[in-house]
Design a protein around this motif. Structure first.
Motif, PDB file in Angstrom:
ATOM      1  N   ILE A 122       0.825  -1.222   0.075  1.00 49.83           N
ATOM      2  CA  ILE A 122      -0.053  -0.013   0.091  1.00 49.83           C
ATOM      3  C   ILE A 122       0.983   1.152   0.131  1.00 49.83           C
ATOM      4  N   ALA A 123       1.880   1.252   0.600  1.00 50.69           N
ATOM      5  CA  ALA A 123       2.853   2.570   0.763  1.00 50.69           C
ATOM      6  C   ALA A 123       3.556   2.699  -0.645  1.00 50.69           C
ATOM      7  N   ALA A 124       3.853   1.497  -1.261  1.00 49.99           N
ATOM      8  CA  ALA A 124       4.391   1.960  -2.493  1.00 49.99           C
ATOM      9  C   ALA A 124       3.425   2.409  -3.552  1.00 49.99           C
ATOM     10  N   PHE A 125       2.225   1.952  -3.497  1.00 52.56           N
ATOM     11  CA  PHE A 125       0.917   2.054  -4.390  1.00 52.56           C
ATOM     12  C   PHE A 125       0.681   3.877  -4.215  1.00 52.56           C
ATOM     13  N   ILE A 126       0.483   4.074  -2.804  1.00 50.80           N
ATOM     14  CA  ILE A 126       0.247   5.407  -2.620  1.00 50.80           C
ATOM     15  C   ILE A 126       1.373   6.476  -3.072  1.00 50.80           C
ATOM     16  N   LEU A 127       2.366   5.969  -2.797  1.00 51.62           N
ATOM     17  CA  LEU A 127       3.645   7.000  -3.155  1.00 51.62           C
ATOM     18  C   LEU A 127       3.879   7.085  -4.685  1.00 51.62           C
ATOM     19  N   SER A 128       3.198   6.159  -5.341  1.00 48.37           N
ATOM     20  CA  SER A 128       3.470   6.243  -6.822  1.00 48.37           C
ATOM     21  C   SER A 128       2.568   7.296  -7.487  1.00 48.37           C
ATOM     22  N   THR A 129       1.591   7.662  -7.167  1.00 44.62           N
ATOM     23  CA  THR A 129       0.746   8.767  -7.634  1.00 44.62           C
ATOM     24  C   THR A 129       1.529  10.163  -7.402  1.00 44.62           C
ATOM     25  N   PRO A 130       1.981  10.399  -6.451  1.00 43.48           N
ATOM     26  CA  PRO A 130       2.683  11.900  -6.212  1.00 43.48           C
ATOM     27  C   PRO A 130       4.114  11.864  -7.174  1.00 43.48           C
ATOM     28  N   THR A 131       4.677  10.407  -7.194  1.00 41.22           N
ATOM     29  CA  THR A 131       5.862  10.283  -7.741  1.00 41.22           C
ATOM     30  C   THR A 131       5.743  10.729  -9.269  1.00 41.22           C
TER      31      THR A 131
END
Length: 261
Positions: free
Chosen positions: A139-148
Motif C-alpha cells: 500500500i505504501a508503494a502504491f500510494i507513493l506512486s501517484t505523487p511520484t
C-alpha cells in the motif's frame, strides 16, 4: 560534420516513464484490487486456475509484472543519467523529489518480491507478521506512486496541461472505484438465515455442531459471498472496467511522454 546544436536524446528517459506508468497505473492497482476485492470471484463454477485460486493467480501475475517493470524502469533511468544522481541545483526540486520517491518505490517493490519468495507457511504462527508487512509495504508503494508521477510530469516543460489532466482523472478514478468496491465489500451483504450448507460449513470448521459462532463467522460470510452471484458479477464488471480505464489513461499518458515537442 555533426551539428553541435543537436537536442539531447531522452529515449531511455521516455522508456523509463513508459514502463513505470504501466507498472503503477495498470498492473499494481489491478493486482491490489484482486487481492482486496476479488477473493471470492469465480467464473461460472470455476474458482481455480492451474491449481490456485483465481484471485491469487491474477494478484501474483499483475504484481510480478509490476515489480519487474519497476526494476526495468530503474535501470533505464540509470542508463539515461549515466548512473549519476539527480542534482537538485541543476534539475530542480521536483525532479530531485521524484528521484527520492522513485528509489523508495523500487525498494518497496524489491522488498515485496523478497518477502513473497521467503514467506512462511500459511499455518505458521508468524504468518501474521508477513501478512501485515506485505500489506503495509504494498500500500505504501502504491500510494507513493501517484505523487511520484505527478511531480515529474508537473516539472516537464511540455504537455503540462495534458499530464495534469490525465493524472487528475486517474487519481479521481482510483478513489471512486475504491469507494464503490468498499460499499460492495462491506455494505452489500444478504440478510438471511444460515442455510443448511452454511451450517455444515460451520460444523466442519469448529468440529462441533454450531458452537463457536464467533470463530466461524467469517466462514459463513464467505459462503454467503460465494453464493451471491449479483455481488460477484458486479465486482467482476468493476475490475474489468478498471482495467479498461487504466489501459486508456496509461496509453494517453505514454503518448504525451513520447511527444516531447
Amino acid at each position: 560534420m555533426a551539428s553541435t546544436n543537436e537536442s539531447p536524446d531522452y529515449t531511455y528517459a521516455h522508456a523509463h516513464g513508459t514502463v513505470m506508468v504501466l507498472a503503477w497505473m495498470l498492473f499494481a492497482p489491478t493486482g491490489i484490487f484482486f487481492a482486496r476485492y476479488g477473493r471470492f470471484l469465480h467464473i461460472g463454477i470455476r474458482r481455480k486456475i492451474l491449481g490456485e485460486m483465481l484471485w491469487f493467480q491474477a494478484h501474483r501475475l499483475a504484481l510480478s509484472i509490476a515489480a519487474l517493470a519497476t526494476l526495468l524502469g530503474f535501470f533505464l533511468i540509470l542508463v539515461q543519467t549515466k548512473s549519476t544522481w539527480v542534482d537538485v541545483n541543476t534539475a530542480g526540486r521536483l525532479f530531485y523529489a521524484h528521484s527520492i520517491m522513485g528509489v523508495l518505490i523500487v525498494c518497496f517493490s524489491m522488498t515485496q518480491v523478497w518477502m513473497a519468495l521467503f514467506r512462511c507457511h500459511p499455518e505458521s504462527k508468524f504468518r501474521f507478521i508477513y501478512n501485515w508487512m506485505h500489506r503495509i509495504t504494498g500500500i505504501a508503494a502504491f500510494i507513493l506512486s501517484t505523487p511520484t508521477i505527478f511531480v515529474v510530469t508537473y516539472g516537464l516543460p511540455y504537455n503540462h496541461n495534458g499530464f495534469v489532466a490525465i493524472l487528475s482523472i486517474w487519481t479521481a478514478w482510483v478513489v471512486i472505484i475504491m469507494v464503490i468496491f468498499e460499499v460492495l465489500h462491506h455494505g452489500w451483504k444478504p440478510v438471511r438465515q444460515p442455510s443448511k450448507n452454511q451450517y455444515k460449513i460451520r460444523q466442519t470448521a469448529s468440529g462441533l455442531p454450531g458452537t463457536d459462532q464467533q470463530q466461524n463467522e467469517g466462514t459463513i460470510v464467505e459462503s454467503e459471498e460465494l453464493d451471491n452471484n449479483t455481488v460477484n458479477k458486479m465486482k467482476f464488471i468493476l475490475l474489468s472496467v478498471h482495467v479498461i480505464v487504466s489501459i486508456a489513461l496509461a496509453i494517453a499518458l505514454i503518448v504525451l511522454i513520447w511527444s516531447d515537442g
